[in-house]
Every structure is written in C-alpha cells, then in structure tokens.
Design an enzyme around this catalytic site. Structure first.
Site, mmCIF file in Angstrom:
data_model
loop_
_atom_site.group_PDB
_atom_site.id
_atom_site.type_symbol
_atom_site.label_atom_id
_atom_site.label_comp_id
_atom_site.label_asym_id
_atom_site.label_seq_id
_atom_site.Cartn_x
_atom_site.Cartn_y
_atom_site.Cartn_z
ATOM 1 N N ASP A 269 -9.883 1.920 -4.368
ATOM 2 C CA ASP A 269 -8.850 1.951 -3.330
ATOM 3 C C ASP A 269 -7.982 3.184 -3.574
ATOM 4 O O ASP A 269 -8.460 4.297 -3.476
ATOM 5 C CB ASP A 269 -8.072 0.633 -3.352
ATOM 6 C CG ASP A 269 -7.402 0.315 -2.028
ATOM 7 O OD1 ASP A 269 -6.875 1.243 -1.393
ATOM 8 O OD2 ASP A 269 -7.375 -0.863 -1.624
ATOM 9 N N ASN B 75 -5.787 4.909 7.825
ATOM 10 C CA ASN B 75 -5.613 4.108 6.615
ATOM 11 C C ASN B 75 -4.740 4.900 5.640
ATOM 12 O O ASN B 75 -3.638 5.293 6.006
ATOM 13 C CB ASN B 75 -6.983 3.726 6.027
ATOM 14 C CG ASN B 75 -6.861 2.589 5.022
ATOM 15 O OD1 ASN B 75 -6.114 1.643 5.251
ATOM 16 N ND2 ASN B 75 -7.576 2.668 3.927
ATOM 17 N N ARG C 106 -8.855 3.126 12.908
ATOM 18 C CA ARG C 106 -7.413 3.255 12.678
ATOM 19 C C ARG C 106 -7.179 4.076 11.429
ATOM 20 O O ARG C 106 -8.029 4.177 10.550
ATOM 21 C CB ARG C 106 -6.742 1.887 12.541
ATOM 22 C CG ARG C 106 -7.036 1.157 11.246
ATOM 23 C CD ARG C 106 -5.925 0.163 10.930
ATOM 24 N NE ARG C 106 -6.245 -0.735 9.833
ATOM 25 C CZ ARG C 106 -6.098 -0.460 8.533
ATOM 26 N NH1 ARG C 106 -5.670 0.739 8.160
ATOM 27 N NH2 ARG C 106 -6.399 -1.347 7.617
ATOM 28 N N GLU D 188 0.841 -1.209 0.000
ATOM 29 C CA GLU D 188 0.000 0.000 0.000
ATOM 30 C C GLU D 188 0.872 1.255 0.000
ATOM 31 O O GLU D 188 2.070 1.204 0.226
ATOM 32 C CB GLU D 188 -0.898 0.031 1.251
ATOM 33 C CG GLU D 188 -2.347 -0.378 1.009
ATOM 34 C CD GLU D 188 -3.163 0.681 0.269
ATOM 35 O OE1 GLU D 188 -2.604 1.698 -0.187
ATOM 36 O OE2 GLU D 188 -4.380 0.476 0.134
ATOM 37 N N ASN E 199 -9.888 6.050 1.729
ATOM 38 C CA ASN E 199 -8.818 5.499 0.910
ATOM 39 C C ASN E 199 -8.143 6.565 0.072
ATOM 40 O O ASN E 199 -7.717 7.591 0.599
ATOM 41 C CB ASN E 199 -9.336 4.320 0.090
ATOM 42 C CG ASN E 199 -8.582 3.052 0.449
ATOM 43 O OD1 ASN E 199 -7.362 3.061 0.569
ATOM 44 N ND2 ASN E 199 -9.301 1.966 0.641
#
Length: 304
Positions: free
Chosen positions: A215, A111, A109, A17, A161
């Site tokens: 994403d 990202n 959390r 990522e 995202n």
C-alpha cells in the site's frame, strides 16, 4: 531493534490514508478516505482535529498548497479539488478544481497521491464502484505541475498506491497493489521525468501462504523504503538496491495503509490503518512508531 508502536488518541478512521507531515505547522495531515474526512494531528497539542468536506463522498489524499495556509489539494473521486480548511473547524469546503483525470475512464477514481521534492503532483487511479478491483488493470499513474496538463506516466495500472522519492539516488518508487510489487524508476528532479522501471520489492516472495498487498510508501534519509502491507499487519523496511528486508515492523491490526516520517526530529514513523471489514479494535487507528533509529523527510507543499 527495540521499536515502540503506540496509538494516537482519538485517531480512529474507517479508512485512514495519505499521511503528510507538515513541518511548518508541526502537524500530521491524513484522510478518512471514503467518508470525505480530512484530519490534522497537532504534535504540540497532542490533539486531532477532524473535518468533513461539504458535499463530497471521498477524500483520497490531502496535500497542503504552497503559500495558501488554508488551502489543500484533495482527491475527490475524479478531480483534484482545492479545499479550504482552517485546520480546526469540523467542516471544510471545496473552492475550486485544479484538474480532472481523463473523462473517458469513467470507472476510475483517484487514489494515493503525493508531491515530489519540487512540489509537483504525482498520483494514480484505481477501479471505482466495481466489485473485483483487485483484478482490474484500468488505472493510470499521472503527474501534474502548475500551469501544465495532466501527463500519463503509466497506463494499465491495477491499484495505484504508494509513492516516494530518493533525490540522492535519483529514484522514484511506486507501488501497484494488484501486482504485489514496488517498482523503482530513474527520476530526473529537474524535469520530473521517470524512466527505466524495475521491480525492487516483490511481496509475493515473503509469505508462501499468500501474497501481501503493498500500500503506502515512504523513505528514510539512508535511502531505505518502508512499505505498508494491506492485510499484512506489517511495515517492511527494505533496501531497494537488493530487495532485502531490513526490519519487519509489526502493527497491531491487519489493514496497514500508509506511513510518513514526522515529529520535530523527523524520526517518528506515523502509520495509518483501516477498518473496512468490521475488524476488532484497534483497527483504523493511527500509530506512532519510535525507536527505529531512522529519519525521513517532511512532506512537500503542492505548487499551484
């Protein structure tokens, strides 16, 4: 269009990522999200250096810090930590915390996160440790700049995202995976303010058999956005003014997570992927896509 998709050697991550192209170092940084891994692909050496962050379980993004060549801002669950790494050692360590997200939202959390063209932090949250996070809207989208407080840009976010900016069109784009949408905002570069949200790409309309999850995002110098699709084996090049798909870039594994332009001419599209459900090879590989006849922008260092 004849583009070419090739794997980077030794690049496999469980959950690759957050690719960030560092122009000064001619290196691509990315994370292995849920193993607290941070990685650097050295373009000249064609080699990947991998490190684990001591004592941490997550690294959700990695952003080089302006003026501190061995310091990086990294998402470590609920805080944006400063991690010290020389770019080649197998171990990195947290040296301080830049900020934490709101303590009352204990099931969230951090990202994806990026720096805007002025070096400000933008990033969001998602449900953490809860089974059905694709159906929970407790996340938020934040901005932060040096010396300031964390600002909430948007609440009731599902899974925050991809983020990217178009300074020419004065736009900021954000993907909420749970909504299957990429939203465009008016963006004031001087202040960092965003306003007037409008859906520019709806992934529910692409494949009738089931919606695709957006994403990571990036943008080219012509203002076209590139949308990674988790579970979709594709990257879509989209005109955000019309919502029209210009190119579908096929990736040889399904969990496509994020992307960034890089290389000496900023014309290589680096694409991260994941293998979080025992998929066959090459799941989790980082790919380079060439021959797209497009250029992007380098990553911006975070100002702290």
């Amino acid at each position: 269009m004849s583009y070419k998709v090739e794997p980077l050697p030794d690049s496999v991550a469980r959950l690759g990522e957050g690719p960030h192209w560092d122009e000064a170092r001619q290196s691509l940084y990315y994370v292995d999200l849920d193993t607290a891994g941070i990685n650097r692909y050295d373009f000249k050496q064609k080699k990947i250096y991998k490190a684990k962050i001591e004592g941490e379980t997550y690294a959700t993004f990695i952003l080089p810090i302006e003026g501190k060549p061995q310091e990086f801002a990294v998402g470590c669950i609920r805080r944006c930590a400063v991690v010290q790494w020389d770019g080649s050692s197998p171990v990195a360590k947290v040296v301080r915390t830049l900020f934490e997200i709101r303590p009352e939202l204990k099931d969230n959390r951090l990202n994806d996160a990026k720096t805007d063209p002025n070096g400000r932090f933008y990033g969001g949250t998602m449900a953490h440790g809860l089974e059905d996070f694709f159906n929970i809207w407790n996340g938020e989208l934040y901005s932060w700049e040096a010396g300031g407080q964390v600002k909430v840009i948007k609440d009731k976010v599902g899974l925050s995202n991809g983020l990217t900016w178009d300074t020419k069109a004065k736009k900021f784009y954000h993907a909420d995976t749970n909504n299957f949408e990429v939203v465009g905002y008016d963006y004031d570069q001087a202040t960092g303010a965003v306003s007037n949200p409008k859906v520019v790409f709806d992934l529910r309309k692409i494949r009738p058999e089931g919606p695709l999850y957006p994403d990571g995002l990036t943008i080219d110098t012509e203002g076209n956005i590139y949308v990674a699709t988790f579970g979709g084996s594709s990257v879509f090049k989209v005109n955000p003014s019309t919502g029209k798909i210009l190119v579908e870039i096929k990736i040889p594994t399904s969990q496509v997570t994020s992307l960034a332009f890089g290389g000496p001419s900023l014309d290589i599209l680096y694409v991260t992927t994941a293998n979080i459900s025992e998929l066959p090879k090459p799941a989790g590989t980082i790919f380079q896509v060439t021959g797209l006849n497009a250029k992007g922008y380098p990553g911006v260092n975070l100002k702290v």
